[in-house]
Design an enzyme around this catalytic site. Structure first.
Site, PDB file in Angstrom:
ATOM      1  N   ASP A  70       0.842  -1.207   0.000  1.00 30.34           N
ATOM      2  CA  ASP A  70       0.000   0.000   0.000  1.00 30.34           C
ATOM      3  C   ASP A  70       0.871   1.249   0.000  1.00 30.34           C
ATOM      4  O   ASP A  70       1.910   1.284   0.669  1.00 30.34           O
ATOM      5  CB  ASP A  70      -0.868   0.030   1.276  1.00 30.34           C
ATOM      6  CG  ASP A  70      -1.894  -1.098   1.283  1.00 30.34           C
ATOM      7  OD1 ASP A  70      -2.218  -1.585   0.177  1.00 30.34           O
ATOM      8  OD2 ASP A  70      -2.320  -1.502   2.368  1.00 30.34           O
ATOM      9  N   ASP A  76       0.405   7.609   8.240  1.00 37.83           N
ATOM     10  CA  ASP A  76       0.611   6.160   8.491  1.00 37.83           C
ATOM     11  C   ASP A  76       1.933   5.974   9.236  1.00 37.83           C
ATOM     12  O   ASP A  76       2.028   5.289  10.249  1.00 37.83           O
ATOM     13  CB  ASP A  76       0.734   5.396   7.158  1.00 37.83           C
ATOM     14  CG  ASP A  76      -0.589   5.106   6.499  1.00 37.83           C
ATOM     15  OD1 ASP A  76      -0.639   5.090   5.255  1.00 37.83           O
ATOM     16  OD2 ASP A  76      -1.566   4.887   7.234  1.00 37.83           O
ATOM     17  N   GLU A  99       1.270  -3.361  10.345  1.00 41.14           N
ATOM     18  CA  GLU A  99       0.998  -3.335   8.907  1.00 41.14           C
ATOM     19  C   GLU A  99       2.034  -2.507   8.186  1.00 41.14           C
ATOM     20  O   GLU A  99       2.295  -2.696   7.004  1.00 41.14           O
ATOM     21  CB  GLU A  99      -0.402  -2.765   8.659  1.00 41.14           C
ATOM     22  CG  GLU A  99      -0.806  -2.765   7.187  1.00 41.14           C
ATOM     23  CD  GLU A  99      -2.227  -2.288   6.962  1.00 41.14           C
ATOM     24  OE1 GLU A  99      -3.138  -2.899   7.550  1.00 41.14           O
ATOM     25  OE2 GLU A  99      -2.396  -1.298   6.232  1.00 41.14           O
ATOM     26  N   GLU A 100       2.646  -1.561   8.910  1.00 39.75           N
ATOM     27  CA  GLU A 100       3.627  -0.648   8.286  1.00 39.75           C
ATOM     28  C   GLU A 100       5.058  -1.145   8.388  1.00 39.75           C
ATOM     29  O   GLU A 100       5.991  -0.467   7.952  1.00 39.75           O
ATOM     30  CB  GLU A 100       3.513   0.751   8.933  1.00 39.75           C
ATOM     31  CG  GLU A 100       2.129   1.381   8.862  1.00 39.75           C
ATOM     32  CD  GLU A 100       1.592   1.494   7.434  1.00 39.75           C
ATOM     33  OE1 GLU A 100       0.358   1.458   7.269  1.00 39.75           O
ATOM     34  OE2 GLU A 100       2.408   1.597   6.488  1.00 39.75           O
ATOM     35  N   ASP A 118      -2.569  -2.142  13.120  1.00 39.85           N
ATOM     36  CA  ASP A 118      -2.669  -1.314  11.930  1.00 39.85           C
ATOM     37  C   ASP A 118      -2.734   0.116  12.460  1.00 39.85           C
ATOM     38  O   ASP A 118      -3.788   0.559  12.911  1.00 39.85           O
ATOM     39  CB  ASP A 118      -3.937  -1.671  11.132  1.00 39.85           C
ATOM     40  CG  ASP A 118      -4.040  -0.834   9.864  1.00 39.85           C
ATOM     41  OD1 ASP A 118      -4.968  -1.073   9.064  1.00 39.85           O
ATOM     42  OD2 ASP A 118      -3.206   0.078   9.684  1.00 39.85           O
ATOM     43  N   LEU A 120      -2.833   3.116  11.361  1.00 39.96           N
ATOM     44  CA  LEU A 120      -3.812   4.067  10.843  1.00 39.96           C
ATOM     45  C   LEU A 120      -4.468   3.463   9.600  1.00 39.96           C
ATOM     46  O   LEU A 120      -3.919   3.465   8.515  1.00 39.96           O
ATOM     47  CB  LEU A 120      -3.143   5.401  10.505  1.00 39.96           C
ATOM     48  CG  LEU A 120      -4.034   6.635  10.613  1.00 39.96           C
ATOM     49  CD1 LEU A 120      -4.688   6.754  11.980  1.00 39.96           C
ATOM     50  CD2 LEU A 120      -3.233   7.896  10.350  1.00 39.96           C
ATOM     51  N   ASP A 121      -5.673   2.895   9.812  1.00 40.90           N
ATOM     52  CA  ASP A 121      -6.381   2.251   8.699  1.00 40.90           C
ATOM     53  C   ASP A 121      -7.297   3.260   8.012  1.00 40.90           C
ATOM     54  O   ASP A 121      -7.888   4.118   8.661  1.00 40.90           O
ATOM     55  CB  ASP A 121      -7.217   1.078   9.222  1.00 40.90           C
ATOM     56  CG  ASP A 121      -7.974   0.433   8.078  1.00 40.90           C
ATOM     57  OD1 ASP A 121      -7.379  -0.353   7.328  1.00 40.90           O
ATOM     58  OD2 ASP A 121      -9.165   0.790   7.905  1.00 40.90           O
ATOM     59  N   GLU A 278      -6.161  -6.514  10.976  1.00 41.26           N
ATOM     60  CA  GLU A 278      -7.533  -5.978  10.867  1.00 41.26           C
ATOM     61  C   GLU A 278      -8.570  -7.038  11.242  1.00 41.26           C
ATOM     62  O   GLU A 278      -9.351  -6.868  12.176  1.00 41.26           O
ATOM     63  CB  GLU A 278      -7.774  -5.491   9.428  1.00 41.26           C
ATOM     64  CG  GLU A 278      -6.935  -4.258   9.069  1.00 41.26           C
ATOM     65  CD  GLU A 278      -6.736  -4.060   7.565  1.00 41.26           C
ATOM     66  OE1 GLU A 278      -6.743  -5.031   6.789  1.00 41.26           O
ATOM     67  OE2 GLU A 278      -6.549  -2.881   7.160  1.00 41.26           O
TER      68      GLU A 278
HETATM   69  P1  P6P Z   1     -11.642  -0.319  -1.303  1.00 41.06           P
HETATM   70  C1  P6P Z   1      -8.725   1.078   3.576  1.00 41.06           C
HETATM   71  O1  P6P Z   1      -7.687   1.031   2.609  1.00 41.06           O
HETATM   72  C2  P6P Z   1      -9.199  -0.354   3.785  1.00 41.06           C
HETATM   73  O2  P6P Z   1      -8.162  -1.125   4.268  1.00 41.06           O
HETATM   74  C3  P6P Z   1     -10.396  -0.361   4.723  1.00 41.06           C
HETATM   75  O3  P6P Z   1     -10.303   0.618   5.713  1.00 41.06           O
HETATM   76  C4  P6P Z   1     -11.575  -0.115   3.795  1.00 41.06           C
HETATM   77  O4  P6P Z   1     -12.785  -0.694   4.272  1.00 41.06           O
HETATM   78  C5  P6P Z   1     -11.123  -0.800   2.507  1.00 41.06           C
HETATM   79  O5  P6P Z   1      -9.691  -0.869   2.542  1.00 41.06           O
HETATM   80  C6  P6P Z   1     -11.520   0.006   1.287  1.00 41.06           C
HETATM   81  O6  P6P Z   1     -11.074  -0.722   0.153  1.00 41.06           O
HETATM   82  O7  P6P Z   1     -11.062  -1.385  -2.219  1.00 41.06           O
HETATM   83  O8  P6P Z   1     -13.149  -0.413  -1.225  1.00 41.06           O
HETATM   84  O9  P6P Z   1     -11.147   1.054  -1.570  1.00 41.06           O
END
Ligand code: P6P
Length: 332
Positions: A70, A76, A99-100, A118, A120-121, A278
């Site tokens: 990512d 992040d 995750e980082e 994670d 900062l998700d 997650e």
């Molecule tokens: P998409 C954010 O990158 C994430 O990990 C989650 O927080 C979120 O629900 C999902 O991915 C969004 O992914 O493919 O719908 O953009």
């Protein structure tokens, strides 16, 4: 006038709640409580930085990718530093997997708790001021205290978690966590610098009519049963609510009922979301609230991880909605 009407109680602070829980474990030496306090402290620092994001140069990407491929946002990296530093200084964590970070971050070898995080998700939402979150799990080490943490210590099934939770940096900042004795939510009172118990004993409705999925990529879903379930939702006039920030969608579904779905796709055959950072944490949280979390075939918490950055499909939320989804997958 009664004093209680003059001086309204601020309620139960997180610190008091943690200490009252600690008393249930007479043999406790306070390490676990320290760990929870360190996570809360780091979240307060991250909260402050998120609230300033538009004013100081911490928005946007840093120009490289994390272990999962990512694009890393500046926040992040900042959040990862804040949680690592707080846990390192607190001394109650023997290691972090993040995750980082590619590998295991060794901390205090004499401590017994491992944190999977994670930091900062949903960080792609930072620059547009949409709610984002931190997701964390706590495991007990398997190796002897005093030694470096190894992969076997880290690759434990979600059922081995001793605690899990999330921080939602939204219209208000909330810390929601469980130690396996139910699920409680605390709202941050910034003027006091305290989290205060605001959502005691959270339970998710067994059934509801809100579903969260990115339907824009529905042509890439690989399981026919997903389309069957989505048609079921539309035939019953369910509400589609998808923020694109996992913690925000899960939090809403916890409080109002609903299901979040991130299935396997052509581009993400194992799913997009991370098991260790997650899915496991949120599965523990949602199960403690009476909900369900599956990868479509098995309970998330029963998955035996094989690598730190492993991904999984995730279907999570109200019990009867997840069961209806499972039936749609099995039948098609
Ligand atoms: P998409 C954010 O990158 C994430 O990990 C989650 O927080 C979120 O629900 C999902 O991915 C969004 O992914 O493919 O719908 O953009």
């Amino acid at each position: 006038m009664e004093s209680s009407r003059i001086a309204i109680s601020i309620g139960v602070t997180l610190d008091r709640f943690i200490r009252s829980n600690e008393k249930q474990y007479p043999q406790s030496v306070g390490e676990f409580s320290q760990l929870l306090r360190d996570i809360a402290l780091a979240s307060k620092v991250v909260n402050r930085e998120i609230n300033k994001a538009g004013l100081i140069d911490i928005m946007g990407a840093v120009g490289n990718q994390n272990a999962a491929g990512d694009e890393q946002q500046k926040l992040d990296v900042l959040a990862d530093i804040r949680f690592t530093r707080a846990l390192s200084k607190g001394g109650a964590a023997c290691a972090i997997i993040s995750e980082e970070e590619e590998g295991i971050v060794q901390l205090n070898p004499d401590a017994k708790y491992i944190v999977a995080i994670d930091p900062l998700d949903g960080s792609s939402n930072i620059d547009v001021n949409v709610s984002i979150g931190t997701i964390f799990s706590v495991y007990r080490r398997k190796s002897a205290v005093g030694t470096a943490i190894n992969l076997e210590d880290c690759l434990q099934p979600g059922s081995a978690q001793v605690a899990a939770g999330y921080v939602l940096y939204g219209s208000s900042t909330m810390l929601v966590y469980t130690t396996g004795q139910g699920l409680n939510g605390f709202t941050y009172e910034a003027t006091l610098g305290e989290y205060v118990l605001s959502h005691p004993d959270i339970h998710i409705k067994p059934d509801a009519n809100t579903y969260s999925i990115n339907e824009g990529i529905s042509k890439s879903f690989v399981q026919p049963g997903i389309h069957v379930y989505l048609n079921h939702c539309k035939e019953h006039h369910y509400a589609a609510r998808y923020i694109g920030s996992l913690v925000a969608d899960i939090h809403r579904n916890l409080l109002k009922g609903g299901i979040y779905l991130y299935p396997a796709t052509i581009h993400h055959p194992q799913g997009k979301l991370r098991l260790m950072f997650e899915a496991n944490s949120l599965a523990f949280v949602v199960e403690q609230a009476g909900g369900k979390a599956t990868d479509g075939e098995k309970r998330i918490l029963d998955i035996e991880p094989t690598q730190i950055h492993e991904k999984t499909p995730l279907f999570i939320g109200s019990l009867q909605m997840v069961e209806a989804l499972e039936n749609a997958l099995v039948g098609n």
